[in-house]
Motif scaffolding. Sequence first.
Motif, PDB file in Angstrom:
ATOM      1  N   ALA A  94     -18.203  -4.627  -3.202  1.00 55.54           N
ATOM      2  CA  ALA A  94     -18.769  -4.892  -1.870  1.00 55.54           C
ATOM      3  C   ALA A  94     -18.912  -3.584  -1.092  1.00 55.54           C
ATOM      4  N   THR A  95     -19.925  -3.523  -0.221  1.00 57.30           N
ATOM      5  CA  THR A  95     -20.025  -2.350   0.646  1.00 57.30           C
ATOM      6  C   THR A  95     -18.933  -2.416   1.710  1.00 57.30           C
ATOM      7  N   ALA A  96     -18.477  -1.257   2.159  1.00 54.49           N
ATOM      8  CA  ALA A  96     -17.432  -1.221   3.186  1.00 54.49           C
ATOM      9  C   ALA A  96     -17.887  -1.927   4.453  1.00 54.49           C
ATOM     10  N   ALA A  97     -19.177  -1.791   4.785  1.00 60.00           N
ATOM     11  CA  ALA A  97     -19.696  -2.398   6.009  1.00 60.00           C
ATOM     12  C   ALA A  97     -19.655  -3.917   5.969  1.00 60.00           C
ATOM     13  N   SER A  98     -19.684  -4.484   4.775  1.00 59.87           N
ATOM     14  CA  SER A  98     -19.719  -5.950   4.644  1.00 59.87           C
ATOM     15  C   SER A  98     -18.337  -6.591   4.740  1.00 59.87           C
ATOM     16  N   LEU A  99     -17.291  -5.792   4.708  1.00 56.15           N
ATOM     17  CA  LEU A  99     -15.936  -6.328   4.747  1.00 56.15           C
ATOM     18  C   LEU A  99     -15.590  -6.838   6.141  1.00 56.15           C
ATOM     19  N   PRO A 100     -14.805  -7.887   6.238  1.00 54.46           N
ATOM     20  CA  PRO A 100     -14.266  -8.276   7.550  1.00 54.46           C
ATOM     21  C   PRO A 100     -13.329  -7.193   8.056  1.00 54.46           C
ATOM     22  N   HIS A 101     -13.071  -7.244   9.365  1.00 52.09           N
ATOM     23  CA  HIS A 101     -12.319  -6.164  10.006  1.00 52.09           C
ATOM     24  C   HIS A 101     -10.968  -5.914   9.330  1.00 52.09           C
ATOM     25  N   GLY A 102     -10.247  -6.976   9.017  1.00 45.99           N
ATOM     26  CA  GLY A 102      -8.940  -6.812   8.406  1.00 45.99           C
ATOM     27  C   GLY A 102      -9.006  -6.082   7.080  1.00 45.99           C
ATOM     28  N   ASP A 103     -10.016  -6.399   6.262  1.00 50.43           N
ATOM     29  CA  ASP A 103     -10.172  -5.719   4.980  1.00 50.43           C
ATOM     30  C   ASP A 103     -10.595  -4.266   5.168  1.00 50.43           C
ATOM     31  N   GLN A 104     -11.358  -3.981   6.211  1.00 48.99           N
ATOM     32  CA  GLN A 104     -11.706  -2.589   6.487  1.00 48.99           C
ATOM     33  C   GLN A 104     -10.467  -1.780   6.848  1.00 48.99           C
ATOM     34  N   ARG A 105      -9.536  -2.387   7.594  1.00 47.12           N
ATOM     35  CA  ARG A 105      -8.284  -1.691   7.911  1.00 47.12           C
ATOM     36  C   ARG A 105      -7.493  -1.433   6.628  1.00 47.12           C
ATOM     37  N   LYS A 106      -7.467  -2.404   5.728  1.00 51.74           N
ATOM     38  CA  LYS A 106      -6.761  -2.213   4.461  1.00 51.74           C
ATOM     39  C   LYS A 106      -7.420  -1.113   3.628  1.00 51.74           C
ATOM     40  N   LEU A 107      -8.760  -1.058   3.664  1.00 50.71           N
ATOM     41  CA  LEU A 107      -9.463  -0.023   2.920  1.00 50.71           C
ATOM     42  C   LEU A 107      -9.152   1.357   3.493  1.00 50.71           C
ATOM     43  N   GLU A 108      -9.016   1.444   4.790  1.00 61.32           N
ATOM     44  CA  GLU A 108      -8.672   2.737   5.384  1.00 61.32           C
ATOM     45  C   GLU A 108      -7.284   3.185   4.941  1.00 61.32           C
ATOM     46  N   VAL A 109      -6.351   2.255   4.847  1.00 57.37           N
ATOM     47  CA  VAL A 109      -5.023   2.594   4.319  1.00 57.37           C
ATOM     48  C   VAL A 109      -5.150   3.059   2.866  1.00 57.37           C
ATOM     49  N   ALA A 110      -6.031   2.409   2.102  1.00 58.68           N
ATOM     50  CA  ALA A 110      -6.249   2.815   0.711  1.00 58.68           C
ATOM     51  C   ALA A 110      -6.765   4.249   0.628  1.00 58.68           C
ATOM     52  N   LEU A 111      -7.665   4.631   1.549  1.00 52.82           N
ATOM     53  CA  LEU A 111      -8.170   6.001   1.559  1.00 52.82           C
ATOM     54  C   LEU A 111      -7.047   6.990   1.834  1.00 52.82           C
ATOM     55  N   LEU A 112      -6.176   6.640   2.780  1.00 57.69           N
ATOM     56  CA  LEU A 112      -5.030   7.504   3.059  1.00 57.69           C
ATOM     57  C   LEU A 112      -4.144   7.641   1.826  1.00 57.69           C
ATOM     58  N   MET A 113      -3.871   6.522   1.177  1.00 54.36           N
ATOM     59  CA  MET A 113      -3.017   6.560  -0.015  1.00 54.36           C
ATOM     60  C   MET A 113      -3.649   7.412  -1.116  1.00 54.36           C
ATOM     61  N   ALA A 114      -4.963   7.343  -1.233  1.00 53.08           N
ATOM     62  CA  ALA A 114      -5.659   8.118  -2.257  1.00 53.08           C
ATOM     63  C   ALA A 114      -5.522   9.616  -2.023  1.00 53.08           C
ATOM     64  N   LEU A 115      -5.407  10.024  -0.766  1.00 52.70           N
ATOM     65  CA  LEU A 115      -5.248  11.444  -0.444  1.00 52.70           C
ATOM     66  C   LEU A 115      -3.817  11.937  -0.674  1.00 52.70           C
ATOM     67  N   GLU A 116      -2.879  10.997  -0.800  1.00 52.08           N
ATOM     68  CA  GLU A 116      -1.463  11.312  -1.011  1.00 52.08           C
ATOM     69  C   GLU A 116      -0.939  12.329  -0.004  1.00 52.08           C
ATOM     70  N   PRO A 117      -1.092  12.047   1.294  1.00 46.00           N
ATOM     71  CA  PRO A 117      -0.567  12.980   2.298  1.00 46.00           C
ATOM     72  C   PRO A 117       0.957  12.936   2.339  1.00 46.00           C
ATOM     73  N   ARG A 118       1.547  13.955   2.934  1.00 47.20           N
ATOM     74  CA  ARG A 118       2.992  13.957   3.139  1.00 47.20           C
ATOM     75  C   ARG A 118       3.335  13.409   4.519  1.00 47.20           C
ATOM     76  N   VAL A 119       2.341  13.388   5.415  1.00 39.39           N
ATOM     77  CA  VAL A 119       2.511  12.797   6.746  1.00 39.39           C
ATOM     78  C   VAL A 119       1.431  11.740   6.929  1.00 39.39           C
ATOM     79  N   TYR A 120       1.856  10.501   7.169  1.00 33.36           N
ATOM     80  CA  TYR A 120       0.930   9.398   7.434  1.00 33.36           C
ATOM     81  C   TYR A 120       0.947   9.119   8.934  1.00 33.36           C
ATOM     82  N   MET A 121      -0.249   9.083   9.544  1.00 32.08           N
ATOM     83  CA  MET A 121      -0.366   8.826  10.974  1.00 32.08           C
ATOM     84  C   MET A 121      -1.218   7.566  11.168  1.00 32.08           C
TER      85      MET A 121
END
Length: 256
Positions: free
Chosen positions: A140-167
């Motif tokens: 699915a395109t990111a734009a087609s996701l409901p708001h809650g799933d878009q928030r989850k996808l944003e967390v997934a992007l953060l996890m993919a970057l493997e930061p040492r500080v999560y904000m």
Amino acid sequence: MLETRNLTIRFGGHVAVDHVSCAFAPGTLTAIVGPNGAGKTTYFNLISGQLPASEGQVLLDGMDITRLPAPLRTRRGLGRAFQLTQLFPQLSVLENVRLAVQARHGGGLNLWQVWLDRKDWIEESREILATVRLLDRHDATAASLPHGDQRKLEVALLMALEPRVYMFDEPTAGMSVDEVPVVLDLIRALKARKDCTILLVEHKMDVVRELADRIIVLHNGALVADGDPATVIASDIVQQAYLGGVAAEVGLEASA
């Protein structure tokens, strides 16, 4: 791991963040609370590089990163999620995460790089999507996701970057009651790893009480309280800062 020293920003004559000094240790989750206009998101913006500081410093592992632009801070290990979701709206869910994985591995953001050359990146992306319960929506395109799933996808992007500080800036904002637990479970799992630092701006005090090891309170841009959740919520200065002495719990639940 992360420290601010006298961090300040002025907009004309208005001081939005006023000489805030605070250190954040690995393996801890700190909630940043305060009434509307207290400077919480602005403080986040100064740390992550979206705004230039008028005065003071931001240090990561003792290194001054105050003058680094946001992308370089991300490469140094700062990961930021926003109040308004930041995604590639016309790309698929899998492509969004794959680009973050690719960037972390030094592959840049070339969308047309041959996927088949790096099947490991695709598999890693799929594993992250499974963690945030979005694998079934990978096409699915990111734009087609409901708001809650878009928030989850944003967390997934953060996890993919493997930061040492999560904000996380109000990660549950706009989510339904059914959607909130998934994001909170993800943050809880990150905290349990004990190898990263988590900063959380959140106005839901039940969330703060459950997740936070520590609360800092901003009021009129200044740091007015800092300590364990029970002590900070019960403190006189916090009760005075919220609705003129009304019980802190009521004031905090009404804040953003």
